[in-house]
Design an enzyme around this catalytic site. Sequence first.
Site, PDB file in Angstrom:
ATOM      1  N   SER A 131       0.981  -1.094   0.327  1.00  0.00           N
ATOM      2  CA  SER A 131      -0.283  -0.223   0.371  1.00  0.00           C
ATOM      3  C   SER A 131       0.513   1.081  -0.514  1.00  0.00           C
ATOM      4  O   SER A 131       0.785   1.997  -0.524  1.00  0.00           O
ATOM      5  CB  SER A 131      -1.286   0.367   1.199  1.00  0.00           C
ATOM      6  OG  SER A 131      -0.226   0.393   2.549  1.00  0.00           O
ATOM      7  N   HIS A 141      -4.201  -3.794  -4.240  1.00  0.00           N
ATOM      8  CA  HIS A 141      -3.959  -3.684  -3.077  1.00  0.00           C
ATOM      9  C   HIS A 141      -5.791  -3.857  -2.923  1.00  0.00           C
ATOM     10  O   HIS A 141      -6.786  -3.354  -2.494  1.00  0.00           O
ATOM     11  CB  HIS A 141      -3.572  -2.338  -3.284  1.00  0.00           C
ATOM     12  CG  HIS A 141      -3.677  -1.433  -2.182  1.00  0.00           C
ATOM     13  ND1 HIS A 141      -4.434  -0.447  -1.676  1.00  0.00           N
ATOM     14  CD2 HIS A 141      -3.721  -2.263  -0.634  1.00  0.00           C
ATOM     15  CE1 HIS A 141      -4.328  -0.193  -0.379  1.00  0.00           C
ATOM     16  NE2 HIS A 141      -3.380  -1.003   0.542  1.00  0.00           N
ATOM     17  N   GLU A 163      -7.741  -2.507  -5.468  1.00  0.00           N
ATOM     18  CA  GLU A 163      -6.876  -1.110  -5.909  1.00  0.00           C
ATOM     19  C   GLU A 163      -5.989  -2.085  -6.890  1.00  0.00           C
ATOM     20  O   GLU A 163      -5.194  -2.750  -6.501  1.00  0.00           O
ATOM     21  CB  GLU A 163      -5.997  -0.142  -5.717  1.00  0.00           C
ATOM     22  CG  GLU A 163      -7.221   0.849  -4.715  1.00  0.00           C
ATOM     23  CD  GLU A 163      -6.181   1.776  -3.365  1.00  0.00           C
ATOM     24  OE1 GLU A 163      -6.833   3.479  -3.973  1.00  0.00           O
ATOM     25  OE2 GLU A 163      -5.349   1.281  -3.241  1.00  0.00           O
ATOM     26  N   ASN A 179      -5.063   6.349  -1.488  1.00  0.00           N
ATOM     27  CA  ASN A 179      -4.544   6.837   0.327  1.00  0.00           C
ATOM     28  C   ASN A 179      -3.435   8.239   0.008  1.00  0.00           C
ATOM     29  O   ASN A 179      -2.907   9.172   0.653  1.00  0.00           O
ATOM     30  CB  ASN A 179      -3.304   6.214   0.584  1.00  0.00           C
ATOM     31  CG  ASN A 179      -3.210   5.214   1.660  1.00  0.00           C
ATOM     32  OD1 ASN A 179      -4.702   5.294   1.881  1.00  0.00           O
ATOM     33  ND2 ASN A 179      -2.645   3.912   1.537  1.00  0.00           N
TER      34      ASN A 179
END
Length: 536
Positions: A156, A177, A189, A227
């Site tokens: 990540s 991810h 992801e 993120n």
Amino acid sequence: MSANTTVQGSDAVPADGAGPLAPDIGPRVDSGAAPGLSPGSTVAVVGTGTMGQGIAQVALTAGHSVRLYDSAPGRAEEAVAAVAGRLERLVAKGRLGAAERDAALDRLHPAAELAGLADAALVVEAIVERLDVKQGLFADLEKVVGDDTVLATNTSSLSVTAIAGGLRRPGRFVGLHFFNPAPLLPLVEVVSGHATDPDTATRAYETMRGWGKTPVRCADTPGFIVNRIARPFYAEALRVFEEGGADPATIDAALRESGGFKMGPFELTDLIGQDVNEAVTRSVWESFFQDPKFTPSLAQRRLVESGRLGRKSGHGWFPYAEGAERPEPHTAPPAEAPARVTVRGSLGPAEPLVELFEAAGITVRRTTGDGYVELPGGARLGLADGETSFEYRKDDVVSFDLALDYAAASRIVLSAREGMDPDILAEAVGLFQALGKKVSVIGDVPGMIVARTVAMLADLAADAVDRRVATAEDVDTAMRLGVNYPAGPLEWAARIGHRRVCDLLGALHDRYPTGRYAPSLALARRGFDEGAEEQS
């Protein structure tokens, strides 16, 4: 180092910058273009921590044979037993049949060495977040698996491109991810490194769909989608706190009860772990060469240095010891509502308030103007726009914050300059209390709380789309499913109006000329196009 020593960098819970030359993530494709793995194929998971076990469970229940490997002796066998326990609990809850459980367990096996993964069609790695360790693992894997095996990392925080950099066949490498807990959260992801073959990304995407997940395509950029774009949700709250605008409990209440977010940023970072959240923020900031839009918070750094890491340490922004009292958000005492107000011009995204005023028995007079509510005492009540109350020399101005849905919001936040006539402020408080809302009065904060947070989220989202990190649809999907936002940031910006979002950020940029709030070219372009459409 044990392969199950998992230190994931994601700060999402159940709750190298990609520029013009970023790989084309391409449109969504039909499953026939490059079908996913067949259910009968073997999936290997390397790393047997919580995430590795979760990914194994997802693959297992999708019908695959699963091999679990860990470099620490005995860990793979322990993980097999743990996954069996997970399935047993599903049976007890009626979510899985006993026959299905038995069939799944027949397909689940530990591997004593990497050579035991030789026939895997897909290998997913979920080990420690260290580039050198991951690179070494995949170099060893490439020696034992077939040339058509898809290799995937669940990183990540590291570059997918860098992890694959030393491979003989980097085109078959992709990021997958997952979000924790993997069996429950739908988002995955699918990250294409600079060398990832389009067919590999499509095969991984379709495999995730076959596993019942909601995949989104993403280029290899720091933080990927979630993120990267989520940073302002934490950063703006911390900025308001650092400047003395409001306390953590009130900021959290504003974003929950007005913004519609499931948790406020202070309680959420306490749940994630202050050290984890701060590390992700710092990693993204450094990966973007210390771009001011991602600047970490000194207040959070000090909290981490003090050992107040959140729930896991018993104290973070809030105390968690048994019997500890949580601070309450500031709530204004009851005030008398005005009998009438004048609405001058359109209130934009706050226009639903007019109907709510009328439903509460308040007489509303409509006239032309710049978009504000005039109170009987002459004060102006306007939606947060990036200005501060002290800048208005002639008028008494009270700002109110943005709400996701003014009818559903249970709290409205007001901002006023220090020393304002308390009778004027009481009129504004009483007006919203007449609608059945709790009211919080905070300091003279430009852009308030919800409005500036949503504006920054929208700015980063628009910039990511224009830099081909992901499509607009995938960005909004990722933020709704990955961090449970009440609306995708691009959807929300369109609802507010791109020009209004741009103007708010422009005003913030005037007050904080560091570049942090300067609207991106992507957002400015959307605002310009929106204005051109209105004039045509």
